[in-house]
Enzyme design. Structure first.
Site, PDB file in Angstrom:
ATOM      1  N   HIS A 133       0.871  -1.180   0.000  1.00 17.29           N
ATOM      2  CA  HIS A 133       0.000   0.000   0.000  1.00 17.29           C
ATOM      3  C   HIS A 133       0.908   1.229   0.000  1.00 17.29           C
ATOM      4  O   HIS A 133       2.027   1.173   0.534  1.00 17.29           O
ATOM      5  CB  HIS A 133      -0.829  -0.043   1.285  1.00 17.29           C
ATOM      6  CG  HIS A 133      -1.876   1.012   1.409  1.00 17.29           C
ATOM      7  ND1 HIS A 133      -1.589   2.301   1.774  1.00 17.29           N
ATOM      8  CD2 HIS A 133      -3.217   0.963   1.224  1.00 17.29           C
ATOM      9  CE1 HIS A 133      -2.708   3.001   1.819  1.00 17.29           C
ATOM     10  NE2 HIS A 133      -3.709   2.221   1.481  1.00 17.29           N
ATOM     11  N   ASP A 210       3.040  -4.202   8.024  1.00 14.20           N
ATOM     12  CA  ASP A 210       1.842  -3.388   7.888  1.00 14.20           C
ATOM     13  C   ASP A 210       0.665  -4.351   8.044  1.00 14.20           C
ATOM     14  O   ASP A 210       0.362  -5.128   7.136  1.00 14.20           O
ATOM     15  CB  ASP A 210       1.860  -2.717   6.504  1.00 14.20           C
ATOM     16  CG  ASP A 210       0.524  -2.104   6.126  1.00 14.20           C
ATOM     17  OD1 ASP A 210      -0.445  -2.271   6.887  1.00 14.20           O
ATOM     18  OD2 ASP A 210       0.456  -1.469   5.063  1.00 14.20           O
ATOM     19  N   LYS A 236     -10.485  -0.310  10.362  1.00 15.60           N
ATOM     20  CA  LYS A 236     -10.596  -1.528   9.556  1.00 15.60           C
ATOM     21  C   LYS A 236     -10.951  -2.718  10.436  1.00 15.60           C
ATOM     22  O   LYS A 236     -11.229  -3.805   9.938  1.00 15.60           O
ATOM     23  CB  LYS A 236      -9.293  -1.799   8.811  1.00 15.60           C
ATOM     24  CG  LYS A 236      -8.985  -0.705   7.779  1.00 15.60           C
ATOM     25  CD  LYS A 236      -7.873  -1.074   6.870  1.00 15.60           C
ATOM     26  CE  LYS A 236      -7.285   0.116   6.157  1.00 15.60           C
ATOM     27  NZ  LYS A 236      -8.039   0.497   4.969  1.00 15.60           N
ATOM     28  N   CYS A 374      -4.794   2.506  -3.631  1.00 17.79           N
ATOM     29  CA  CYS A 374      -3.547   2.985  -3.019  1.00 17.79           C
ATOM     30  C   CYS A 374      -2.426   1.967  -3.205  1.00 17.79           C
ATOM     31  O   CYS A 374      -1.593   1.765  -2.302  1.00 17.79           O
ATOM     32  CB  CYS A 374      -3.727   3.300  -1.534  1.00 17.79           C
ATOM     33  SG  CYS A 374      -4.759   4.718  -1.256  1.00 17.79           S
TER      34      CYS A 374
HETATM   35  N1  PMP Z   1      -1.825  -0.495   4.619  1.00 10.67           N
HETATM   36  C1  PMP Z   1      -2.797  -1.256   4.085  1.00 10.67           C
HETATM   37  C2  PMP Z   1      -2.470  -2.655   3.648  1.00 10.67           C
HETATM   38  C3  PMP Z   1      -4.072  -0.731   3.957  1.00 10.67           C
HETATM   39  O1  PMP Z   1      -5.044  -1.480   3.419  1.00 10.67           O
HETATM   40  C4  PMP Z   1      -4.328   0.591   4.384  1.00 10.67           C
HETATM   41  C5  PMP Z   1      -5.694   1.209   4.222  1.00 10.67           C
HETATM   42  N2  PMP Z   1      -6.288   0.996   2.978  1.00 10.67           N
HETATM   43  C6  PMP Z   1      -3.289   1.320   4.945  1.00 10.67           C
HETATM   44  C7  PMP Z   1      -2.051   0.740   5.048  1.00 10.67           C
HETATM   45  C8  PMP Z   1      -3.482   2.710   5.446  1.00 10.67           C
HETATM   46  O2  PMP Z   1      -4.350   2.696   6.522  1.00 10.67           O
HETATM   47  P1  PMP Z   1      -4.905   4.076   7.120  1.00 10.67           P
HETATM   48  O3  PMP Z   1      -5.446   4.840   5.952  1.00 10.67           O
HETATM   49  O4  PMP Z   1      -5.966   3.641   8.072  1.00 10.67           O
HETATM   50  O5  PMP Z   1      -3.756   4.751   7.777  1.00 10.67           O
END
Ligand code: PMP
Length: 416
Positions: A133, A210, A236, A374
């Site tokens: 991501h 992550d 999440k 993303c």
């Molecule tokens: N890493 C992963 C694998 C994610 O799916 C996400 C959210 N889509 C993030 C990082 C970022 O999370 P946040 O926007 O809650 O900081």
């Protein structure tokens, strides 16, 4: 759901009862019952979380730490109590290892700036993977720019799995940190993190995971993983937005300087010298998201009551069903076919832009996500600008997957 986790481990979940806990699921969207299949972007909250936040604001709110009045003490107890719940949930050794952040993104930025920036220099390498991501790419690019370090990327294969042979080759004498996703949000791949961590440990290289997409769906035990950092987000995992966690091994955190300065992260301030607070507060400058932490504590209680292994099993069944029915949709191609993946299905429909798919199925009350998720490098690898993505939580049903498949068949017919 108030069952004891020990008593529900081998029971099939009562999905109707669980769905009753989530008020938002019981509505119509565009005249059809809502089918919420965008859980990887943000999951929904059970009444227990909403009530905990509401109770906190209605009865206990004040600023935390060092307040002598009753409300401040209650707020502090609720805030620190939530930290203990999270610590138990991921089996960290000590509350000192649980740092509240705004989410995964902030947690990774904290590590990049506080751990990385003072340590990295010209020619040092941060090893990530092609599957990351943006939150696990851009913070490292920033710190590379600041220090002269280099970002090295492990390639993946056509199923969406990282190439372990390449990882081993790239893990070299200049690697200072390995940072990778536990579960990919774009493809659902569950990375072989035990193996990766073992290889890194053999060479004395610390590992950041992550865990944004792992913590809501499987048991995560940071001691068993033996990782050095683990980042995740409340929203999440059925908790509030704006709250998340950085787990860090205490010995490493103790060696890191604060990354933001201000109130709460100090013990004493003078113009000539300031003494920083102890862990974990050293990394929590300013008034924190108290209600968010309380809500996340309630989310952890909720997940415990359902049982993480029940959740993992339920989602595997859902994934199997959804994959089967979606594969029958003419012209549909699933992107990301790693064995044992999480309940995320990224797909394209021949000749139809994913945004059109998303808009059309929304008319049927079905919420899916479309775009690059993303994870632009992943899209680039598969040669697509975007995908449509259905991501499931335990409260989803087979019928919702069937409705998505039917809506996609209709979409295809509209474009024929
Ligand atoms: N890493 C992963 C694998 C994610 O799916 C996400 C959210 N889509 C993030 C990082 C970022 O999370 P946040 O926007 O809650 O900081």
């Amino acid at each position: 759901m108030s069952a004891n986790p020990d008593t529900v481990l081998t029971t099939d979940l009562d999905i109707d009862a669980l769905r009753a806990d989530f008020p938002i699921l019981h509505q119509e969207v565009n005249g059809r019952p809502l089918a919420y299949l965008d859980n990887a972007a943000s999951a929904q909250r059970p009444r227990q979380v909403i009530d905990a936040v509401s109770h906190y604001y209605g009865s206990d709110h004040a600023n935390v730490h060092r307040g002598v009045h009753t409300l401040s003490q209650r707020a502090t107890d609720a805030f620190e109590g939530a930290r203990t719940k999270v610590r138990r949930f991921i089996n960290a050794r000590s509350d000192k290892e649980i740092i509240w952040t705004r989410g995964t993104t902030e947690a990774i930025n904290l590590v990049a700036q506080s751990w990385g920036r003072p340590r990295l220099g010209e020619g040092d390498e941060i090893l990530i993977t092609w599957l990351e991501h943006h939150a696990n790419i851009v913070p490292w690019q920033i710190v590379c720019e600041q220090t002269g370090a280099r970002l090295v990327v492990t390639p993946m294969d056509d199923t969406g799995q990282i190439r372990l042979d390449e990882f081993e080759r790239l893990l070299g004498p200049k690697t200072r940190l390995v940072a990778l996703g536990h579960v990919s949000n774009a493809l659902g791949t569950v990375n072989p993190v035990h193996h990766v961590i073992a290889m890194a440990k053999e060479r004395g290289v610390p590992v950041l995971l992550d865990g944004a997409q792992a913590v809501p769906h499987m048991t995560v035990d940071v001691q068993d993983l033996d990782c050095d950092f683990y980042a995740f987000s409340g929203h999440k995992m059925f908790g509030p937005t704006g709250i998340g966690v950085l787990y860090g091994r205490e010995s490493i955190l103790a060696d890191m300087p604060p990354w933001q300065g201000g109130g709460d992260m100090i013990l004493a301030v003078g113009f000539d010298e300031t003494v920083y607070n102890e862990l974990p507060w050293k990394f929590e400058a300013g008034t924190p998201n108290i209600a968010g932490a309380v809500g996340l504590g309630a989310a952890v209680d909720y997940l415990d009551s359902v049982g993480m292994s029940n959740i993992a099993r339920r989602e595997a069944t859902l994934l199997e069903h959804a994959t089967r029915v979606l594969e029958e949709v003419p012209g549909l191609r699933i992107i990301g076919t790693a064995p044992g993946k999480a309940a995320v299905i990224s797909f394209i429909l021949e000749g139809i832009h994913p945004h059109d798919i998303g808009t059309i199925v929304d008319h049927e009350g079905i919420a899916i996500r479309t775009g690059h998720h993303c994870a632009m490098p992943v899209m680039e690898y598969f040669g697509v600008p975007a995908t449509a993505r259905a991501s499931f939580a335990f409260y989803n049903t087979e019928e919702e997957a069937d409705r998505l498949a039917e809506a996609l068949v209709k979409t295809r017919e509209m474009f024929a």
